[in-house]
Scaffold this motif. Structure first.
Motif, PDB file in Angstrom:
ATOM      1  N   LEU A  20      28.278  38.326  53.460  1.00 50.77           N
ATOM      2  CA  LEU A  20      29.411  37.539  54.279  1.00 50.77           C
ATOM      3  C   LEU A  20      29.154  35.905  54.229  1.00 50.77           C
ATOM      4  CD1 LEU A  20      31.829  37.801  56.130  1.00 50.77           C
ATOM      5  CD2 LEU A  20      30.233  37.971  58.019  1.00 50.77           C
ATOM      6  N   LEU A  21      30.200  35.535  53.784  1.00 49.04           N
ATOM      7  CA  LEU A  21      30.203  33.914  53.760  1.00 49.04           C
ATOM      8  C   LEU A  21      31.194  33.660  54.721  1.00 49.04           C
ATOM      9  CD1 LEU A  21      30.038  35.039  50.519  1.00 49.04           C
ATOM     10  CD2 LEU A  21      29.247  32.712  50.536  1.00 49.04           C
ATOM     11  N   LYS A  41      31.348  31.704  42.303  1.00 49.77           N
ATOM     12  CA  LYS A  41      31.894  32.768  41.569  1.00 49.77           C
ATOM     13  C   LYS A  41      30.997  33.223  40.436  1.00 49.77           C
ATOM     14  CE  LYS A  41      36.421  33.924  39.756  1.00 49.77           C
ATOM     15  NZ  LYS A  41      38.056  33.116  39.766  1.00 49.77           N
ATOM     16  N   LYS A  42      30.138  32.292  39.696  1.00 50.72           N
ATOM     17  CA  LYS A  42      29.243  32.601  38.849  1.00 50.72           C
ATOM     18  C   LYS A  42      28.323  33.566  39.443  1.00 50.72           C
ATOM     19  CE  LYS A  42      26.081  30.630  35.381  1.00 50.72           C
ATOM     20  NZ  LYS A  42      25.641  29.351  34.946  1.00 50.72           N
ATOM     21  N   LEU A  43      27.873  33.240  40.567  1.00 51.84           N
ATOM     22  CA  LEU A  43      26.806  33.900  41.232  1.00 51.84           C
ATOM     23  C   LEU A  43      27.221  35.319  41.590  1.00 51.84           C
ATOM     24  CD1 LEU A  43      23.658  33.653  42.234  1.00 51.84           C
ATOM     25  CD2 LEU A  43      24.883  32.939  44.156  1.00 51.84           C
ATOM     26  N   GLN A  44      28.471  35.448  41.992  1.00 52.42           N
ATOM     27  CA  GLN A  44      28.815  36.908  42.370  1.00 52.42           C
ATOM     28  C   GLN A  44      29.089  37.761  40.966  1.00 52.42           C
ATOM     29  OE1 GLN A  44      32.005  38.409  41.693  1.00 52.42           O
ATOM     30  NE2 GLN A  44      31.510  40.186  43.056  1.00 52.42           N
ATOM     31  N   THR A  50      29.051  42.542  46.357  1.00 49.54           N
ATOM     32  CA  THR A  50      30.226  42.166  46.921  1.00 49.54           C
ATOM     33  C   THR A  50      30.272  41.227  47.924  1.00 49.54           C
ATOM     34  OG1 THR A  50      30.980  44.876  46.975  1.00 49.54           O
ATOM     35  CG2 THR A  50      32.008  43.318  48.728  1.00 49.54           C
ATOM     36  N   PHE A  51      31.345  40.115  47.663  1.00 51.59           N
ATOM     37  CA  PHE A  51      31.151  39.009  48.803  1.00 51.59           C
ATOM     38  C   PHE A  51      32.364  38.988  49.644  1.00 51.59           C
ATOM     39  CE2 PHE A  51      28.720  35.177  46.368  1.00 51.59           C
ATOM     40  CZ  PHE A  51      27.683  36.181  45.984  1.00 51.59           C
ATOM     41  N   VAL A  52      32.258  39.032  50.824  1.00 53.81           N
ATOM     42  CA  VAL A  52      33.172  38.858  51.755  1.00 53.81           C
ATOM     43  C   VAL A  52      33.343  37.411  52.180  1.00 53.81           C
ATOM     44  CG1 VAL A  52      34.128  39.819  53.996  1.00 53.81           C
ATOM     45  CG2 VAL A  52      32.525  41.264  52.461  1.00 53.81           C
ATOM     46  N   HIS A  53      34.422  37.102  51.841  1.00 53.88           N
ATOM     47  CA  HIS A  53      34.284  35.391  52.004  1.00 53.88           C
ATOM     48  C   HIS A  53      35.516  35.129  53.030  1.00 53.88           C
ATOM     49  CE1 HIS A  53      33.788  31.371  50.009  1.00 53.88           C
ATOM     50  NE2 HIS A  53      34.998  31.064  50.835  1.00 53.88           N
ATOM     51  N   ASP A  66      38.742  38.559  44.287  1.00 56.05           N
ATOM     52  CA  ASP A  66      39.469  39.385  43.415  1.00 56.05           C
ATOM     53  C   ASP A  66      40.598  40.365  44.275  1.00 56.05           C
ATOM     54  OD1 ASP A  66      37.648  39.483  41.197  1.00 56.05           O
ATOM     55  OD2 ASP A  66      36.222  40.181  42.379  1.00 56.05           O
ATOM     56  N   ILE A  67      40.186  40.454  45.665  1.00 58.04           N
ATOM     57  CA  ILE A  67      41.336  40.966  46.475  1.00 58.04           C
ATOM     58  C   ILE A  67      41.544  39.783  47.650  1.00 58.04           C
ATOM     59  CG2 ILE A  67      41.938  42.854  48.230  1.00 58.04           C
ATOM     60  CD1 ILE A  67      42.278  43.553  45.406  1.00 58.04           C
ATOM     61  N   ILE A  68      42.646  39.685  48.133  1.00 55.15           N
ATOM     62  CA  ILE A  68      42.667  38.652  49.097  1.00 55.15           C
ATOM     63  C   ILE A  68      43.491  39.526  50.385  1.00 55.15           C
ATOM     64  CG2 ILE A  68      44.179  36.541  50.177  1.00 55.15           C
ATOM     65  CD1 ILE A  68      44.292  35.395  47.354  1.00 55.15           C
ATOM     66  N   VAL A  69      42.743  39.482  51.518  1.00 58.49           N
ATOM     67  CA  VAL A  69      43.395  40.064  52.657  1.00 58.49           C
ATOM     68  C   VAL A  69      43.683  38.942  53.530  1.00 58.49           C
ATOM     69  CG1 VAL A  69      42.542  41.587  54.402  1.00 58.49           C
ATOM     70  CG2 VAL A  69      41.786  42.084  52.317  1.00 58.49           C
ATOM     71  N   ILE A  70      44.973  38.914  53.864  1.00 60.03           N
ATOM     72  CA  ILE A  70      45.483  37.927  54.742  1.00 60.03           C
ATOM     73  C   ILE A  70      45.918  38.553  56.148  1.00 60.03           C
ATOM     74  CG2 ILE A  70      47.477  36.252  55.308  1.00 60.03           C
ATOM     75  CD1 ILE A  70      47.783  36.525  52.183  1.00 60.03           C
TER      76      ILE A  70
END
Length: 223
Positions: A20-21, A41-44, A50-53, A66-70
């Motif tokens: 989680l970032l 992005k390179k690290l992920q 899975t990065f939750v940003h 990859d997926i945006i949740v608004i």
């Protein structure tokens, strides 16, 4: 930037399944943000975690996700790929928040043959492709800011006349804000070449137009 790298290393050394970032780039200057964005992005991609940003930056979300949740008031307004969010915002909130669409609101006056016509309170009518709306229903439509032209419409339902309230030069593009059709901030993103070939000033009356395919019928989140 170094502090963020150290914090990231401390989190990754535990070999987590997800990371989680929470606005990790908010305190960085614009140049460093771009560099850190590329590193993230390179690290992920390398680690496959899975990065939750979490971010309030539309540009950051578009560049990394990859997926945006608004979300708005604790409700998901749209969850989709960056391209779908950009080209097909689900609701007026998404269209406004992502900043790439203007929003016009009015009541349906006609709905047939795959086309919906709405009338805004100021009296202008606009057409958009869509179905499933009833005459008299309040609807929102979104129009791409970069597809609006400073020219008269060949079809009166695909444009309107307004007054320029602000102009911002951005180098390769010019942002023009227009008042009209019930909107105080209808935005046109014009290329610098197109704008300076026929420049305008604040207070000028202008004609705006767009193509039918550049407008999208927006939905509404249920209560």
């Amino acid at each position: 930037g170094q502090q963020q790298r150290v914090a990231l290393a401390r989190a990754l050394i535990t070999d987590p399944e997800a990371l989680l970032l929470d606005e990790p780039l908010s305190a960085l200057d614009p140049f460093l943000k771009i560099r850190m964005r590329a590193e993230l992005k390179k690290l992920q991609k390398t680690l496959g975690i899975t990065f939750v940003h979490v971010t309030h930056s539309q540009e950051e979300a578009m560049a990394l996700a990859d997926i945006i949740v608004i979300m708005n008031d604790g409700k998901i307004e749209q969850a989709a790929t960056p391209r779908k969010v950009f080209e097909e915002p689900a609701t007026a909130f998404v269209a406004r928040f992502m900043g790439d669409h203007n929003v016009l609101t009015g009541r349906v006056t006609s709905a047939k043959d795959g086309l919906i016509t709405l009338e805004v309170p100021e009296g202008q009518s606009f057409t958009v492709r869509g179905a499933g709306r009833e005459v008299g229903e309040v609807v929102d439509i979104g129009i791409r800011t970069d597809r609006v032209r400073l020219a008269s419409a060949t079809d009166k339902t695909l444009g309107f006349n307004g007054i320029i309230s602000n102009i911002e030069y951005r180098g390769a593009s010019v942002k023009i804000t227009v008042v009209g059709a019930g909107s105080d901030d209808f935005t046109v993103i014009a290329s610098d070449g197109d704008y300076f070939a026929n420049p305008a000033s604040v207070g000028d009356a202008v004609s705006l137009s767009w193509a039918l395919e550049d407008a999208v019928l927006l939905g509404r989140v249920s209560a």
